[in-house]
Design an enzyme around this catalytic site. Sequence first.
Site, PDB file in Angstrom:
ATOM      1  N   LYS A   1      -6.558  -8.940  -8.381  1.00 52.74           N
ATOM      2  CA  LYS A   1      -7.691  -9.090  -7.481  1.00 52.74           C
ATOM      3  C   LYS A   1      -8.803  -8.116  -7.869  1.00 52.74           C
ATOM      4  O   LYS A   1      -8.543  -6.986  -8.271  1.00 52.74           O
ATOM      5  CB  LYS A   1      -7.232  -8.819  -6.037  1.00 52.74           C
ATOM      6  CG  LYS A   1      -8.294  -9.085  -4.977  1.00 52.74           C
ATOM      7  CD  LYS A   1      -7.715  -8.867  -3.589  1.00 52.74           C
ATOM      8  CE  LYS A   1      -8.778  -9.081  -2.529  1.00 52.74           C
ATOM      9  NZ  LYS A   1      -8.253  -8.850  -1.155  1.00 52.74           N
TER      10      LYS A   1
ATOM     11  N   LYS B   1     -12.333  -2.417  -5.653  1.00 54.23           N
ATOM     12  CA  LYS B   1     -13.298  -1.308  -5.684  1.00 54.23           C
ATOM     13  C   LYS B   1     -12.755  -0.142  -6.500  1.00 54.23           C
ATOM     14  O   LYS B   1     -13.512   0.688  -6.983  1.00 54.23           O
ATOM     15  CB  LYS B   1     -13.571  -0.820  -4.257  1.00 54.23           C
ATOM     16  CG  LYS B   1     -13.925  -1.899  -3.257  1.00 54.23           C
ATOM     17  CD  LYS B   1     -13.806  -1.381  -1.828  1.00 54.23           C
ATOM     18  CE  LYS B   1     -13.944  -2.486  -0.802  1.00 54.23           C
ATOM     19  NZ  LYS B   1     -13.744  -2.029   0.574  1.00 54.23           N
TER      20      LYS B   1
ATOM     21  N   LYS C   1       0.814  -1.218   0.000  1.00 59.96           N
ATOM     22  CA  LYS C   1       0.000   0.000   0.000  1.00 59.96           C
ATOM     23  C   LYS C   1       0.847   1.267   0.000  1.00 59.96           C
ATOM     24  O   LYS C   1       0.483   2.264  -0.615  1.00 59.96           O
ATOM     25  CB  LYS C   1      -0.936   0.004   1.211  1.00 59.96           C
ATOM     26  CG  LYS C   1      -2.028  -1.052   1.135  1.00 59.96           C
ATOM     27  CD  LYS C   1      -2.918  -1.030   2.355  1.00 59.96           C
ATOM     28  CE  LYS C   1      -4.019  -2.080   2.247  1.00 59.96           C
ATOM     29  NZ  LYS C   1      -4.915  -2.089   3.416  1.00 59.96           N
TER      30      LYS C   1
END
Length: 338
Positions: free
Chosen positions: A201, A204, A118
């Site tokens: 993956k 969103k 991240k």
Amino acid sequence: MDKPAFTPRVFSGIKPSGGLTLGNYLGAIKRFVDMQGGEFETIYCVVDMHAVTVWQDPKDLHHATREVAAGYLASGIDPDKSILFNQSRVSAHAELGWLFNCVARVGWMNRMTQFKDKAGENSEGVSLGLYAYPALMAADILAYHATHVPVGEDQKQHVELTRDIANKFNHDYKVDFFPETIPVIEGPAMRVMNLRDGTKKMSKSGESDMERINMTDDADKIAKKFKKAKTDPDGIPETLEGLDGRPEARNLVNIYAALNDMTNEAVVAEYAGAGWGKFKPALADLAVEKLAPISIEMQRFMDDPAEIDRIMAKGAAKAKAIADPILDKTFDIMGFVR
């Protein structure tokens, strides 16, 4: 001395950032529903304090918190069978999180692969919360003496850190106070992949809405996205091994299996030799059958935010009744004057 017997208790949560996808449903919420009313006491949380490890627009966070709660409820989480609340309503999470910051070691945090993913090259510019949030996650779990946590494979490392923190606390203070939490990772579609690129993956925040199924999508959108999902020239193989090296094909088989409560092997056996012209419409019909009613029910809840807030407030009171005594005992063990 015999170790204490801990109540079989499940804790898990979803972060309200962006919208819910099929990955959230199959990887988490469907499993949460399946664990209700059985051998476990089930506690499910909207982990809104984790969301702010990166900046959130307040209005968006407000909406997303209710939307996750609506997703839980619409999918079958029953407030009479499970405790459902948003994390920030129960201060024990933050208080125990600080205590665990003082138990966890910097070296442990440096090994957390999700922080590296991240933060990327900007690790010096991200919030301290993003670095330290695994300690808060440990607090989320251990504030309830949770014995089991249903998670995806990508969160297994954080549950293992929770066990390290519990073991170090117990060792340092010569107690058997916190349980060793077990990660529960099972099922055929725990990691739902992108419909346009099976190596990524489902997210969103992906570039195209066609690469994901949103839990708010209506029947027409669900069907269209599956029918247009990327595949390859070969159809469904005779054996599961025939999906090796075919990420898009494997992903669609995984999704069908998870939606229909089947094994991957059973799906391959049923559709062996079939082309995508047969399989994708069948998957689309199945997905519409399973997901469209959830979308409709989510919208019903979102049209009545006061009802969502009432349910979460009631759940928070139940959560505090479990967490506050555990927090108080933690303070006592550590020697605080209360």
